[in-house]
Design a protein around this motif. Structure first.
Motif, mmCIF file in Angstrom:
data_model
loop_
_atom_site.group_PDB
_atom_site.id
_atom_site.type_symbol
_atom_site.label_atom_id
_atom_site.label_comp_id
_atom_site.label_asym_id
_atom_site.label_seq_id
_atom_site.Cartn_x
_atom_site.Cartn_y
_atom_site.Cartn_z
ATOM 1 N N ASN A 83 1.062 -1.062 -0.596
ATOM 2 C CA ASN A 83 -0.241 -0.290 -0.012
ATOM 3 C C ASN A 83 0.848 1.040 0.143
ATOM 4 O OD1 ASN A 83 -2.929 -0.157 -0.045
ATOM 5 N ND2 ASN A 83 -2.641 -1.518 1.627
ATOM 6 N N TYR A 84 1.708 1.127 0.467
ATOM 7 C CA TYR A 84 2.451 2.640 0.832
ATOM 8 C C TYR A 84 3.108 3.110 -1.049
ATOM 9 C CZ TYR A 84 7.250 5.193 1.580
ATOM 10 O OH TYR A 84 7.573 6.472 1.326
ATOM 11 N N MET A 85 3.880 1.504 -1.566
ATOM 12 C CA MET A 85 4.850 1.240 -2.953
ATOM 13 C C MET A 85 3.565 2.372 -3.747
ATOM 14 S SD MET A 85 7.658 1.134 -1.921
ATOM 15 C CE MET A 85 7.924 1.478 -3.386
ATOM 16 N N SER A 86 2.101 2.314 -3.508
ATOM 17 C CA SER A 86 1.462 2.161 -4.488
ATOM 18 C C SER A 86 0.994 3.250 -4.686
ATOM 19 C CB SER A 86 0.192 0.862 -4.867
ATOM 20 O OG SER A 86 -0.400 0.696 -3.070
ATOM 21 N N HIS A 87 0.946 4.300 -3.632
ATOM 22 C CA HIS A 87 0.313 5.403 -3.414
ATOM 23 C C HIS A 87 0.380 6.527 -2.731
ATOM 24 C CE1 HIS A 87 -2.938 1.982 -2.425
ATOM 25 N NE2 HIS A 87 -4.165 3.524 -2.761
ATOM 26 N N SER A 88 0.586 7.733 -3.754
ATOM 27 C CA SER A 88 1.052 8.496 -3.784
ATOM 28 C C SER A 88 1.536 9.344 -2.359
ATOM 29 C CB SER A 88 1.826 9.120 -5.281
ATOM 30 O OG SER A 88 0.760 9.720 -5.817
ATOM 31 N N GLN A 89 0.394 9.545 -2.049
ATOM 32 C CA GLN A 89 0.511 10.845 -1.060
ATOM 33 C C GLN A 89 0.474 10.425 -0.296
ATOM 34 O OE1 GLN A 89 -2.176 8.251 -1.813
ATOM 35 N NE2 GLN A 89 -3.725 7.521 -0.302
ATOM 36 N N PHE A 90 1.971 9.087 0.115
ATOM 37 C CA PHE A 90 2.489 9.057 0.902
ATOM 38 C C PHE A 90 3.996 9.447 1.190
ATOM 39 C CE2 PHE A 90 -1.282 5.549 1.615
ATOM 40 C CZ PHE A 90 -1.652 6.407 2.549
ATOM 41 N N HIS A 91 4.293 9.309 -0.747
ATOM 42 C CA HIS A 91 5.456 9.938 -0.885
ATOM 43 C C HIS A 91 6.322 10.757 -0.974
ATOM 44 C CE1 HIS A 91 4.746 6.205 -3.850
ATOM 45 N NE2 HIS A 91 4.719 5.626 -2.231
ATOM 46 N N GLY A 92 6.887 10.984 -0.015
ATOM 47 C CA GLY A 92 7.749 12.357 -0.716
ATOM 48 C C GLY A 92 8.201 13.291 -2.531
ATOM 49 N N VAL A 93 8.200 14.310 -2.596
ATOM 50 C CA VAL A 93 8.576 15.219 -3.909
ATOM 51 C C VAL A 93 9.146 13.895 -4.463
ATOM 52 C CG1 VAL A 93 8.237 17.117 -2.956
ATOM 53 C CG2 VAL A 93 10.023 16.362 -2.793
ATOM 54 N N ALA A 94 10.083 13.162 -4.599
ATOM 55 C CA ALA A 94 11.004 12.559 -5.037
ATOM 56 C C ALA A 94 10.355 11.165 -5.375
ATOM 57 C CB ALA A 94 12.368 12.509 -4.342
ATOM 58 N N GLY A 95 9.510 11.115 -5.211
ATOM 59 C CA GLY A 95 8.979 9.542 -4.680
ATOM 60 C C GLY A 95 8.315 8.958 -3.567
ATOM 61 N N PRO A 96 9.076 7.351 -3.232
ATOM 62 C CA PRO A 96 9.053 6.600 -2.434
ATOM 63 C C PRO A 96 9.713 6.669 -1.320
ATOM 64 C CG PRO A 96 8.406 5.400 -4.337
ATOM 65 C CD PRO A 96 8.715 6.159 -4.434
ATOM 66 N N GLY A 97 10.910 6.801 -2.098
ATOM 67 C CA GLY A 97 12.420 6.737 -1.499
ATOM 68 C C GLY A 97 12.859 5.801 -0.929
ATOM 69 N N VAL A 98 12.683 4.602 -1.591
ATOM 70 C CA VAL A 98 13.136 3.772 -1.951
ATOM 71 C C VAL A 98 13.972 3.144 -3.197
ATOM 72 C CG1 VAL A 98 11.936 2.707 0.287
ATOM 73 C CG2 VAL A 98 11.605 2.045 -2.538
ATOM 74 N N ALA A 99 15.510 2.177 -3.146
ATOM 75 C CA ALA A 99 15.205 1.509 -4.518
ATOM 76 C C ALA A 99 15.394 0.593 -4.685
ATOM 77 C CB ALA A 99 17.140 1.503 -4.070
ATOM 78 N N GLY A 100 14.405 0.186 -3.911
ATOM 79 C CA GLY A 100 13.567 -1.391 -4.671
ATOM 80 C C GLY A 100 12.527 -1.646 -3.125
ATOM 81 N N ALA A 101 11.814 -2.576 -4.271
ATOM 82 C CA ALA A 101 10.656 -3.636 -2.327
ATOM 83 C C ALA A 101 10.630 -4.929 -2.474
ATOM 84 C CB ALA A 101 9.277 -3.274 -2.467
ATOM 85 N N ILE A 102 10.673 -5.334 -0.846
ATOM 86 C CA ILE A 102 10.645 -7.209 -1.097
ATOM 87 C C ILE A 102 8.519 -7.532 -0.565
ATOM 88 C CG2 ILE A 102 11.483 -8.916 -0.153
ATOM 89 C CD1 ILE A 102 13.799 -6.345 -0.704
ATOM 90 N N ILE A 103 8.317 -7.774 -0.731
ATOM 91 C CA ILE A 103 6.783 -8.198 -0.481
ATOM 92 C C ILE A 103 6.411 -9.650 -0.310
ATOM 93 C CG2 ILE A 103 3.578 -7.446 -0.592
ATOM 94 C CD1 ILE A 103 5.473 -4.862 -2.358
ATOM 95 N N VAL A 104 6.815 -9.866 0.912
ATOM 96 C CA VAL A 104 6.770 -10.970 0.688
ATOM 97 C C VAL A 104 5.203 -11.963 1.811
ATOM 98 C CG1 VAL A 104 7.650 -13.261 1.415
ATOM 99 C CG2 VAL A 104 9.258 -11.570 1.580
#
Length: 210
Positions: A83-104
């Motif tokens: 949900n964090y990765m998919s909804h931009s309202q939780f991100h900063g101006v530069a995006g989610p702030g991560v280089a990648g995500a691991i979703i298990v």
């Protein structure tokens, strides 16, 4: 209400992940988030955003690289990461702030999900609202590299959601590999990290260190 330290007394869970990260030349940090029913949507996503911002601000002091933050979640935590990765309202101006995500083992499509009481405690009972929170469309649109995994002996809901995720990506012309962890259950898939079983950890390393 806060879950507190993710380390469980007399158990390696989830400290095994931080130990594995350190053994592989990385900095591993465990975080928690506010819990339902006291905390409802979007508390967990806000907490993830705050954690990412804190890590970026303190990465150099911790011996890490603020440009190479990877966010990982398992089970409920994985659903919150999705949900964090998919909804931009939780991100900063530069995006989610991560280089990648691991979703298990996560939930991706709330419309097809056979939801339980804990889901409704967090998302509420307004179907129109929580369907808008479904992470699937945002994950498909995201350009951030992600690793998706599920266990062979996971619960039916997680296996069904993994298949929905696969179909969703393929229908969008972006077929995404879903790692099936053979012989594992919902819990053993993550317990395996930092052991001789590298089924999941080798996939994570392939994402982080291609």
């Amino acid at each position: 209400m806060w879950g507190g330290d993710k380390h469980l007394a007399e158990s390696p869970f989830y400290s095994n992940i931080g130990a594995w990260a350190a053994r592989n030349g990385m900095v591993g940090l465990n975080m928690t988030y506010r819990l339902a029913p006291q905390a409802k949507w979007p508390a967990a996503q806000e907490d993830i955003g705050r954690a990412v911002a804190w890590i970026k601000a303190n990465a150099a002091e911790l011996g890490g690289d603020a440009t190479r933050i990877y966010l990982m979640g398992h089970s409920a935590g994985a659903s919150h990461v999705a949900n964090y990765m998919s909804h931009s309202q939780f991100h900063g101006v530069a995006g989610p702030g991560v280089a990648g995500a691991i979703i298990v083992s996560a939930f991706y499509d709330f419309e097809t999900l056979n939801a339980t009481g804990t889901f409704f405690q967090y998302h509420g009972n307004d179907r129109a609202q929580y369907l808008q929170r479904s992470p699937l469309p945002g994950l498909i649109a995201s350009k951030v590299p992600m690793l998706f995994a599920v266990a062979e002996h996971d619960t039916p809901e997680f296996l069904q959601q993994a298949e929905v995720l696969r179909k969703g990506f393929c229908n969008a012309g972006r077929c995404q590999r879903i790692v099936m962890l053979s012989g594992h259950s919902h819990m053993s898939e993550v317990y395996s990290i930092n052991t001789a079983d590298t089924g999941l950890s080798s996939e994570i390393l392939s994402l982080i260190k291609p």
